[in-house]
Design an enzyme around this catalytic site. Structure first.
Site, PDB file in Angstrom:
ATOM      1  N   CYS A 112       0.798  -1.225   0.000  1.00  0.00           N
ATOM      2  CA  CYS A 112       0.000   0.000   0.000  1.00  0.00           C
ATOM      3  C   CYS A 112       0.835   1.281   0.000  1.00  0.00           C
ATOM      4  CB  CYS A 112      -0.953  -0.004   1.182  1.00  0.00           C
ATOM      5  SG  CYS A 112      -2.007  -1.466   1.246  1.00  0.00           S
ATOM      6  N   HIS A 236      -3.338   7.020   2.529  1.00  0.00           N
ATOM      7  CA  HIS A 236      -3.767   5.732   1.982  1.00  0.00           C
ATOM      8  C   HIS A 236      -5.169   5.444   2.487  1.00  0.00           C
ATOM      9  CE1 HIS A 236      -4.211   1.593   1.083  1.00  0.00           C
ATOM     10  NE2 HIS A 236      -3.854   1.137   2.274  1.00  0.00           N
ATOM     11  N   ASN A 266     -10.190  -0.336   0.123  1.00  0.00           N
ATOM     12  CA  ASN A 266      -8.726  -0.323   0.137  1.00  0.00           C
ATOM     13  C   ASN A 266      -8.221  -0.865  -1.192  1.00  0.00           C
ATOM     14  OD1 ASN A 266      -5.988  -0.800   0.519  1.00  0.00           O
ATOM     15  ND2 ASN A 266      -6.224  -1.667   2.560  1.00  0.00           N
TER      16      ASN A 266
END
Length: 311
Positions: A112, A236, A266
């Protein structure tokens, strides 16, 4: 010495929308439970669209936005942990499809935080004047490594891609500082040992809350700036509670933080560039704004960038 910045951006969002209600049909979960713990309301599934196709589509839009031709790209960096196949790399596939004949190509595996690692890497090539234009893509098809029947992970992840062209900008714009790091001792808290993602949510949450704020402050300090200088935060998009902790650490009002996790879930390395494009199009990121981009992920790794938006 050249100053590196983001010349233009683009993204690809898959068409299929999967809502929390859809999961209620076959998992022991609820829309209220998912929203209250993650902030996610829906996400996109790529289905028959491969990682390389999403990357390619986002790259086309980034090149158009940056007004840079494919033949002028010197290097292609693709941040992904879900490539079409182990090799050839997604970046090499993109190089061929774009017709970027002089471009070198490599993939980056930093989960990520991959997009942050990508633009920090691109900066080095630009500011040493080894290259003029670097294409950086964050792309994931996380649904192919997510167990749809695991209530702890199935509701969290989505697919998508975001891209930017990094190149020379004026002295008062561009990347000001970055902070990258890793703590491999926590690596097993989120991993893919077998077919699917496995995650210790509690431990990842604790790590992320601490590192997202710390990494943001470190990047600002390296740039000779403080949290009072920040105009907009793009974290993020993993979990709204983690994101809020980062915002509170920087003492920013809610309207100065990007929130797209509710719509896309996500999307790992794609989440920051996807969010940036949305905020640019909405007019929330403006020329001259000081941005902080910050992410964390499997590794466990983190990365943050302080940059002055514009050319």
């Amino acid at each position: 010495m050249a100053k590196a910045g983001l010349l233009g951006m683009g993204r690809y969002v898959p068409e299929k929308v999967v809502t929390n209600k859809d999961f209620e049909a076959f998992l022991e979960t609820s829309d209220e439970w998912i929203r209250s713990r993650t902030g996610i309301e829906e996400r996109r599934f790529a289905e028959d669209v491969e990682t390389s196709e999403m990357a390619f589509q986002s790259a086309l839009k980034a090149l158009e936005s940056a007004q840079v031709e494919a033949e002028d790209i010197d290097l292609i960096l693709v941040a992904t942990v879900t490539p079409d196949m182990p090799f050839p790399s997604v970046s090499s596939m993109i190089q061929h499809r774009l017709g970027a004949k002089k471009a070198a190509a490599m993939d980056i595996s930093a989960a990520c935080a991959g997009f942050i690692y990508g633009i920090a890497t691109a900066q080095q090539f630009i500011e040493t004047e080894a290259y003029t234009n670097v294409l950086v893509i964050g792309v994931e098809k996380l649904t192919k490594v997510t167990d749809i029947n695991d209530r702890n992970t199935a509701v969290l992840f989505g697919d998508g891609a975001g891209a930017c062209v990094v190149g020379p900008v004026s002295e008062d714009r561009g990347i000001l500082a970055f902070d990258l790091g890793s703590d491999g001792s926590g690596g097993m808290h989120i991993n893919q040992k077998n077919e699917f993602i496995e995650m210790n949510g509690r431990e990842v949450f604790k790590f992320a809350v601490r590192q997202m704020g710390d990494a943001s402050i470190r990047a600002l300090t390296k740039a000779g700036l403080t949290k009072e200088d920040v105009d907009f935060l793009v974290p993020h998009q993993a979990n709204i509670r983690i994101m809020e902790a980062s915002r509170e650490r920087l003492e920013l009002p809610k309207e100065k933080m990007s929130v797209t996790v509710n719509k896309y879930g996500n999307t790992s390395s794609a989440s920051i560039p996807m969010a940036m494009v949305e905020e640019i199009e909405a007019g929330k990121i403006k020329d001259g704004d000081l941005l902080v981009l910050v992410g964390f992920g499997a590794g466990l790794v983190w990365g943050s960038v302080a940059l002055r938006w514009g050319r």
